[in-house]
Design an enzyme around this catalytic site. Structure first.
Site, mmCIF file in Angstrom:
data_model
loop_
_atom_site.group_PDB
_atom_site.id
_atom_site.type_symbol
_atom_site.label_atom_id
_atom_site.label_comp_id
_atom_site.label_asym_id
_atom_site.label_seq_id
_atom_site.Cartn_x
_atom_site.Cartn_y
_atom_site.Cartn_z
ATOM 1 N N TYR A 37 28.388 -14.528 -6.545
ATOM 2 C CA TYR A 37 29.509 -13.868 -6.741
ATOM 3 C C TYR A 37 29.176 -14.243 -8.310
ATOM 4 O O TYR A 37 28.791 -14.647 -8.679
ATOM 5 C CB TYR A 37 30.915 -14.756 -6.537
ATOM 6 C CG TYR A 37 31.332 -16.037 -7.446
ATOM 7 C CD1 TYR A 37 31.550 -15.689 -8.593
ATOM 8 C CD2 TYR A 37 30.579 -17.191 -6.700
ATOM 9 C CE1 TYR A 37 31.718 -17.320 -9.143
ATOM 10 C CE2 TYR A 37 30.626 -18.450 -7.648
ATOM 11 C CZ TYR A 37 31.246 -18.729 -8.874
ATOM 12 O OH TYR A 37 31.650 -19.648 -9.864
ATOM 13 N N PHE B 288 33.893 -14.859 -16.617
ATOM 14 C CA PHE B 288 34.018 -16.930 -16.674
ATOM 15 C C PHE B 288 33.659 -17.518 -15.521
ATOM 16 O O PHE B 288 33.355 -18.952 -16.017
ATOM 17 C CB PHE B 288 35.711 -16.624 -16.213
ATOM 18 C CG PHE B 288 36.454 -16.510 -15.230
ATOM 19 C CD1 PHE B 288 35.726 -17.293 -14.015
ATOM 20 C CD2 PHE B 288 36.720 -15.110 -14.456
ATOM 21 C CE1 PHE B 288 36.099 -16.957 -12.480
ATOM 22 C CE2 PHE B 288 37.161 -15.129 -13.490
ATOM 23 C CZ PHE B 288 36.358 -16.154 -12.495
ATOM 24 N N ASP B 289 32.703 -17.101 -15.162
ATOM 25 C CA ASP B 289 31.884 -17.996 -13.911
ATOM 26 C C ASP B 289 31.260 -17.185 -13.439
ATOM 27 O O ASP B 289 30.917 -15.921 -13.389
ATOM 28 C CB ASP B 289 32.492 -18.817 -12.804
ATOM 29 C CG ASP B 289 31.539 -19.592 -12.217
ATOM 30 O OD1 ASP B 289 30.606 -20.197 -12.438
ATOM 31 O OD2 ASP B 289 32.027 -20.146 -11.759
ATOM 32 N N ILE C 139 39.689 -21.182 -3.292
ATOM 33 C CA ILE C 139 41.241 -20.843 -3.869
ATOM 34 C C ILE C 139 42.324 -20.080 -3.265
ATOM 35 O O ILE C 139 41.180 -19.724 -2.259
ATOM 36 C CB ILE C 139 41.263 -20.401 -5.334
ATOM 37 C CG1 ILE C 139 39.906 -19.337 -5.233
ATOM 38 C CG2 ILE C 139 40.627 -21.422 -5.829
ATOM 39 C CD1 ILE C 139 39.938 -18.249 -6.518
ATOM 40 N N TYR D 50 44.137 -20.065 -9.577
ATOM 41 C CA TYR D 50 44.532 -21.113 -10.117
ATOM 42 C C TYR D 50 46.403 -21.203 -11.050
ATOM 43 O O TYR D 50 46.552 -21.743 -11.847
ATOM 44 C CB TYR D 50 43.613 -20.807 -11.659
ATOM 45 C CG TYR D 50 41.687 -21.502 -10.715
ATOM 46 C CD1 TYR D 50 41.871 -22.639 -10.943
ATOM 47 C CD2 TYR D 50 41.611 -19.952 -10.708
ATOM 48 C CE1 TYR D 50 40.345 -22.577 -10.177
ATOM 49 C CE2 TYR D 50 39.830 -20.719 -10.204
ATOM 50 C CZ TYR D 50 39.649 -21.936 -9.825
ATOM 51 O OH TYR D 50 38.618 -22.150 -9.378
ATOM 52 N N PHE E 136 36.712 -11.067 -8.272
ATOM 53 C CA PHE E 136 35.237 -11.455 -8.281
ATOM 54 C C PHE E 136 34.736 -10.030 -7.516
ATOM 55 O O PHE E 136 34.531 -9.188 -6.762
ATOM 56 C CB PHE E 136 35.608 -12.595 -7.304
ATOM 57 C CG PHE E 136 36.194 -13.801 -7.089
ATOM 58 C CD1 PHE E 136 35.280 -15.033 -7.958
ATOM 59 C CD2 PHE E 136 36.851 -13.613 -7.037
ATOM 60 C CE1 PHE E 136 35.511 -16.084 -8.315
ATOM 61 C CE2 PHE E 136 37.695 -14.966 -7.918
ATOM 62 C CZ PHE E 136 37.297 -15.725 -8.790
#
Length: 565
Positions: free
Chosen positions: A52, A62-63, A82, A108, A125
């Site tokens: 992902y 962010f990731d 999550i 979050y 995502f």
């Protein structure tokens, strides 16, 4: 488009069309790539593996699992992710790609992740599903092709040779035996393979193709394997079983064709001539005597050939066709035979056609087909015989026949004019008798053969004796039936001139024969026999015989004995 349509519809109805629709209540899922084949969808409780990229609305990342160089593995739908991701991954197929929009309360929330995700952040995502499995999964085996003939299947403790292509569930290749140019060779059920492959090879036939899908807990599990197989990866193997055997195997025989008449079977010490095709279990031809147009000739049971063939030729009949399946420990073993392109640990299959066999101690085999009644006079060595014959190999191949000529074959027996076996077979025959003779090569044309006759060939003769003439002892051209005439030289010198020329000699001998007082050595050319007699007596070769030159053979033999003494 549907969302845009709803917004426009709300505008028509009086709602503010360009206003903020408000916070999302659930995950927004965009299935922007769905594979044509979807064998399974991720369900609650399944283990999944995926890649992902995570970004904010403005596109800031962010990731990313890609940046870490490792996929993410976990259980879906049980709260380990999550909530938005848990919901967004359910129902995905392997290789499916989705865009997910996760609202804050499903991500979050108002807390965020310090230094990484601000509070109340909507997350975006881009996900690709790579693997799905469940702890209750079993091995998935699909038979892609299977040979019609399958006399035996793989069992535990068998040694197998197979080709394979190995991929992850998403199709990523990680290994292939084909790229190495050799099969993978190993024992089954002894712990040398991953559990799934151990199970997946059971029951296969040589030449069978299978697809084997192995869940991680039957493969490399949580650790994976090096850099090519990630942790918790399902494996897909496309397998072609080339051959297999068991170390306890002996030679397997399949009798393809056995002649109705089999009077004798080959045993240790026999010399066998046979044709063969040699193949591997997958049908690959590695050698053939037919391609050389020459039989393979050897003794059996004496170690001149591989042990499996030594055993496999025991008990064959002339003309028999049999299949001999030989495990590697009775063939070329782990090393194979490079000369014949036989790989190590290969099972060999020989389709054999036995042309003939014999033993070096064999005599001529004589079968009397017809013998006239009242047969009192039979042939002996030195007799002159006329006979017809047909000569063939034991497989029926015709070689020679006297019927192809205008008259029968003529020969003096015991004069080394025909092969020893035929000479023996013509002895003790009556005129009109018919026989079948089986002549082994050591009494025929031997290892070298002759024009039209293969080396070491057993010959079959059909013979019929047409006529016979009594012969004379070896070394004699003429013998008297009684005592020779007294004063032989004077009687032979017809004109009494003290010399006997060739014509006088010939006239005298012919008269002796006509009067029944003696006989010439039988021949198709009696004139030549008389000429040879004259030449023997005309010792100085001056064209006439003198009293000193004329001697009986018995007298000559006696003189030789005295000389030796």
């Amino acid at each position: 488009l549907l969302l845009l349509f709803l917004l426009l519809l709300l505008g028509v109805l009086g709602a503010p069309a360009l206003g903020d629709p408000g916070p999302l209540e659930d995950v927004v899922i965009d299935r922007y790539y769905i594979p044509k084949i979807c064998l399974r969808e991720a369900q609650m409780g399944d283990f999944i593996r995926y890649h992902y990229n995570g970004t904010f609305k403005d596109g800031k990342k962010f990731d990313s699992s890609y940046d870490r160089g490792a996929t993410v593995a976990g259980v879906v739908g049980v709260g380990r992710l999550i909530t938005g991701m848990d919901r967004g991954l359910q129902g995905m197929c392997v290789n499916e790609r989705r865009h997910l929009i996760v609202p804050p309360h499903l991500g979050y929330g108002s807390i965020g992740v310090a230094g990484l995700i601000p509070p109340d952040a909507t997350l975006y995502f881009d996900v690709v599903m790579l693997d799905i499995w469940n702890k209750n999964d079993k091995l998935q085996i699909t038979t892609l092709s299977k040979p019609e003939r399958c006399n035996r299947t793989v069992e535990n403790s068998d040694f197998v040779r197979y080709h394979y292509n190995g991929t992850l569930l998403d199709g990523t290749p990680f290994d292939s035996s084909y790229s190495k140019g050799s099969t993978y060779d190993t024992y089954v059920g002894t712990g040398w393979l991953i559990k799934g492959m151990d199970q997946g090879l059971l029951g296969m036939c040589a030449g069978e193709k299978r697809s084997i899908i192995i869940p991680p807990f039957l493969a490399y599990g949580e650790k994976g394997y090096g850099t090519v197989i990630p942790p918790q990866a399902s494996l897909v193997f496309s397998v072609l079983l080339v051959d297999f055997h068991n170390p306890k195997d002996g030679v397997f025989l399949e009798h393809l064709e056995v002649p109705e008449s089999c009077k004798r079977r080959a045993v240790t010490g026999d010399f066998v001539r046979y044709h063969y095709n040699g193949t591997l279990m997958d049908g690959t031809l590695f050698d053939s005597s037919y391609s050389r147009n020459q039989t393979y000739n050897t003794y059996i049971g004496k170690g001149y050939i591989i042990p499996g063939m030594d055993q496999g030729l025991q008990g064959v009949c002339v003309g028999e066709q049999r299949r001999v399946v030989i495990p590697p420990h009775l063939a070329y073993g782990e090393n194979g035979a490079g000369k014949y392109k036989i790989p190590g640990s290969a099972v060999l299959i020989f389709d054999v056609h036995v042309i003939d066999f014999h033993n070096p101690a064999d005599p001529v085999e004589i079968e009397t087909v017809f013998r006239p009644e009242g047969c009192n006079v039979t042939t002996r060595n030195r007799d002159f015989v006329r006979y017809h014959y047909n000569c063939s190999l034991l497989d029926g191949t015709r070689l020679f026949s006297s019927h192809d000529y205008e008259k029968p074959q003529e020969v003096t027996l015991g004069a080394n004019k025909v092969i020893e076996g035929l000479n023996s077979g013509l002895l003790d025959m009556c005129a009109g008798e018919r026989r079948v003779l089986i002549v082994p090569p050591h009494l025929g044309h031997g290892e070298s053969g002759a024009r039209g006759v293969p080396g070491s060939a057993v010959l079959r003769f059909e013979v019929e004796l047409i006529s016979m003439e009594e012969g004379v002892p070896e070394g004699y051209l003429f013998i008297w039936h009684g005592e020779p005439p007294a004063n032989l030289y004077e009687q032979m010198d017809l004109n009494k001139d003290g010399g006997i020329p060739a014509d006088e000699f010939s006239t005298f001998i012919k008269t002796q024969v006509a009067e029944g007082k003696g006989r010439l050595m039988p021949s198709s050319n009696p004139e030549k026999v008389i000429a040879d007699m004259f030449q023997n007596q005309d010792r100085n070769q001056d064209g006439k015989i003198t009293p000193d030159e004329l001697k009986l053979k018995s007298d000559e033999d006696q003189e030789k004995i005295h000389e030796e003494l």
